[in-house]
Design a protein around this motif. Sequence first.
Motif, PDB file in Angstrom:
ATOM      1  N   SER A 178       0.805  -1.067  -0.227  1.00 15.71           N
ATOM      2  CA  SER A 178      -0.006  -0.050  -0.079  1.00 15.71           C
ATOM      3  C   SER A 178       0.811   1.253  -0.075  1.00 15.71           C
ATOM      4  O   SER A 178       0.771   2.271  -0.670  1.00 15.71           O
ATOM      5  N   ALA A 225     -13.180   7.736   1.692  1.00 13.87           N
ATOM      6  CA  ALA A 225     -12.627   6.154   1.503  1.00 13.87           C
ATOM      7  C   ALA A 225     -12.431   6.077  -0.102  1.00 13.87           C
ATOM      8  O   ALA A 225     -11.728   5.079  -0.449  1.00 13.87           O
ATOM      9  N   ALA A 262      -6.081   7.192  -0.067  1.00 16.18           N
ATOM     10  CA  ALA A 262      -5.312   6.340  -0.369  1.00 16.18           C
ATOM     11  C   ALA A 262      -3.527   6.521  -0.576  1.00 16.18           C
ATOM     12  O   ALA A 262      -2.780   5.981  -0.563  1.00 16.18           O
ATOM     13  N   LEU A 273      -4.376   5.226   4.270  1.00 12.93           N
ATOM     14  CA  LEU A 273      -4.510   3.801   4.023  1.00 12.93           C
ATOM     15  C   LEU A 273      -3.139   3.046   4.483  1.00 12.93           C
ATOM     16  O   LEU A 273      -3.284   2.467   5.305  1.00 12.93           O
ATOM     17  N   SER A 320      -8.445  -4.097   4.266  1.00 17.62           N
ATOM     18  CA  SER A 320      -7.556  -3.253   3.612  1.00 17.62           C
ATOM     19  C   SER A 320      -7.304  -4.006   2.015  1.00 17.62           C
ATOM     20  O   SER A 320      -6.762  -3.207   1.158  1.00 17.62           O
ATOM     21  N   ALA A 370      -9.395  -1.958  -0.353  1.00 20.97           N
ATOM     22  CA  ALA A 370      -8.841  -0.657  -0.361  1.00 20.97           C
ATOM     23  C   ALA A 370      -7.640  -0.568  -1.082  1.00 20.97           C
ATOM     24  O   ALA A 370      -7.465   0.439  -1.989  1.00 20.97           O
ATOM     25  N   GLN A 406      -6.998   1.591  -4.432  1.00 23.88           N
ATOM     26  CA  GLN A 406      -5.690   2.404  -4.549  1.00 23.88           C
ATOM     27  C   GLN A 406      -5.232   1.881  -6.052  1.00 23.88           C
ATOM     28  O   GLN A 406      -4.700   2.937  -6.664  1.00 23.88           O
TER      29      GLN A 406
END
Length: 253
Positions: free
Chosen positions: A139, A197, A203, A207, A219, A222, A226
């Motif tokens: 991430s 979000a 992001a 995040l 995650s 997410a 991203q």
Amino acid sequence: MRTSRLLALAVRHQFLEWAGTWWFTASLVVNYAIGPLIGLVVWSAALPGDAGVVRYFVALVAVHLLTASFEDYTFAESVYDGTIGHQLLKPQPVVVGPAGANLAIRLWLSLFGLPLTVVVALVTGASYRWQAVLLAFPSLVLAAVLRFLWTWLLALAAFWTERVHAIVAFGNILVFLLGGIAAPLGELPGSWRTVAALLPCHAMLGLPAGIAAGTLSGSGTAVALQAGWCVVLTAAAVVLWRSGVRRYTAVGA
């Protein structure tokens, strides 16, 4: 492969060029660390005893430094002073230069900023599970790419206006408000939490910090979002770049 070698050379050149400006790098570290540190103080007071908040903002200090982007200076100024013309004649993608400068500056910020992050973690007693830190790494990489694309996309406005610094500053304000510095995602009101979000701002910062701190669940979805934003911003940057170059060459610059 050739582009990778050119990027490595650009990083090396820019890294050595910045070696003589350690004092300026130190000021950048302070500038980028102060926002998360203020957030740490404010939210620690608002939510006393919440170790997750402390871990989050300490991690955010590192994320903010490792994803910092300055394309409104490293790229936009080349449009204003005309040196972009020389870059267009080189047998390499123009983005290699800004990307190399971006990575070199981040390396210097890491050298100065990560020790500061460790000190803050020790002072505040923030501790992390190594599994969570490893999970946050993909991430973090995507966040670094995304923030570069975001800033470069805004900096491309230099082809049309001389107020690119104001445009990038506005973009940075959005990242500050919705990216997790002003408030962790979980502390935003319901509707704002949903919006934040879904937008790329969170992001870029909150995040990876939330994953490292262990305060975010789901995650995987997410991170997929991203990556999707990286694709969207890349496509937008390509379109804007081609349009800007056509305009730049059409006016005989």
